[in-house]
Design an enzyme around this catalytic site. Sequence first.
Site, mmCIF file in Angstrom:
data_model
loop_
_atom_site.group_PDB
_atom_site.id
_atom_site.type_symbol
_atom_site.label_atom_id
_atom_site.label_comp_id
_atom_site.label_asym_id
_atom_site.label_seq_id
_atom_site.Cartn_x
_atom_site.Cartn_y
_atom_site.Cartn_z
ATOM 1 N N HIS A 61 26.190 -41.685 35.869
ATOM 2 C CA HIS A 61 26.156 -40.230 35.978
ATOM 3 C C HIS A 61 25.156 -39.660 34.978
ATOM 4 O O HIS A 61 24.620 -40.377 34.131
ATOM 5 C CB HIS A 61 27.558 -39.649 35.730
ATOM 6 C CG HIS A 61 27.761 -38.286 36.317
ATOM 7 N ND1 HIS A 61 27.319 -37.139 35.715
ATOM 8 C CD2 HIS A 61 28.362 -37.903 37.468
ATOM 9 C CE1 HIS A 61 27.625 -36.106 36.466
ATOM 10 N NE2 HIS A 61 28.263 -36.537 37.537
ATOM 11 N N HIS A 104 30.719 -25.537 37.689
ATOM 12 C CA HIS A 104 31.954 -24.781 37.467
ATOM 13 C C HIS A 104 31.714 -23.466 36.736
ATOM 14 O O HIS A 104 32.603 -22.952 36.056
ATOM 15 C CB HIS A 104 32.970 -25.643 36.702
ATOM 16 C CG HIS A 104 33.559 -26.726 37.549
ATOM 17 N ND1 HIS A 104 34.683 -26.549 38.319
ATOM 18 C CD2 HIS A 104 33.144 -27.988 37.771
ATOM 19 C CE1 HIS A 104 34.944 -27.675 38.972
ATOM 20 N NE2 HIS A 104 34.024 -28.561 38.649
ATOM 21 N N ASP A 150 32.917 -36.578 46.520
ATOM 22 C CA ASP A 150 32.704 -37.181 47.836
ATOM 23 C C ASP A 150 32.668 -38.702 47.701
ATOM 24 O O ASP A 150 31.974 -39.229 46.825
ATOM 25 C CB ASP A 150 31.371 -36.720 48.424
ATOM 26 C CG ASP A 150 31.355 -35.241 48.755
ATOM 27 O OD1 ASP A 150 31.678 -34.912 49.897
ATOM 28 O OD2 ASP A 150 31.007 -34.434 47.876
#
Length: 405
Positions: free
Chosen positions: A106, A17, A363
Amino acid sequence: MSTFGEYFKVTTYGESHCRSVGCIVDGCPPGMSLTEDDIQPQMDRRRPGQSSITTPRNEADRVEIQSGTEFGITLGTPIGLRVMNKDQRPKDYGGATIDLYPRPSHADWTYLEKYGVKASSGGGRSSARETIGRVAAGAIAEKYLRLAYGIEIVAFVTSVGKIHLFPPGTEDDSENDDARNQLLSTISRETVDSFQPVRCPDAAKSAEMAQYIEGFKEREDSIGGTVTCVIRNAPIGLGEPCFDKLEALLAHAMLSIPATKGFEIGSGFAGCEIPGSIHNDAFVANPAAAAGAAELAPGAAAMRSKLTTKTNYSGGVQGGISNGAPIYFRVGFKPPATIGKEQTTATYDGSSSGVLAAKGRHDPCVVPRAVPIVEAMAALVIMDTVMAQQARVLSRQFLPKLPSQ
């Protein structure tokens, strides 16, 4: 680090980002025609928002060449490539829960432990957004390889969850083996892309996979899969024993892609169950060796192989060196870690446990968009090894010929 390659070096930059992402390509040969139009097709194949089974993040991913070319010709100097992040929503990743809890599986936790700080939105450098630079650089490498050697690199989806294009464990089945080899020798990107949205080159399997992924998306869950890649017309002699064998370099490249968990080349793990009398690739005369030089790309004409193999369980690599046969391998991708489904986890400081339902866009399955990323990393490996072999061959040509030559 963020640099890949020795002769054809690629350094990527950017977080998921930040204002832009991209790369610097150093070592591209001068004198090659190159514009954004050569790179953009692969960017379009990688970009988000392509279908209902990919992340809804809407990015055009328009690539801009910042340096290294003049009047559409490479100068031999570093090529700067930039893609602006347009659809940034860092606020999607804020809030009490995401700030308190690392996402299970993650990179939130490992990045924080390694650096003492992490990107507060998205996946930072661990995000698939980082692969934009790889795909852009790979498109440049591919153009050179195509012009110089006629090399073709095509990847496609071969499984999603337990749905397989080819039944697992059928490597010693002659019927399945023939079908697999026929597909590897003829498949094109145009064919792969005609099987949307999954990119599995079988209408029935592709439809089944798409429906399967949709189910995980509806449940705010995710699923993994595999991508197979074939490299055709690669010259013999690529790879540097002992530690930079071609399959080792390919494995390094593929396992550097986010969410990868496995790599196998040729017959892979299933080949361990096949007798040597079947698995050994018998040598035969290469009919292509008699082709006229005018019919081949310049590099291919100079590096034609007199032999080929009757079968190709080796995946085009023997002793860590390409043997002239098609190089093929498979890459395994895990289910994406960021999911909307509630998961039990612990706070960053370990003081308590709680429930995290991650926000943001992601996704439900990465393999359809991973196809051009796998192709790009394959191109970077082949480009680097081609340039290493070119240096060896050229330096040898300046020596007096040996009596046996």
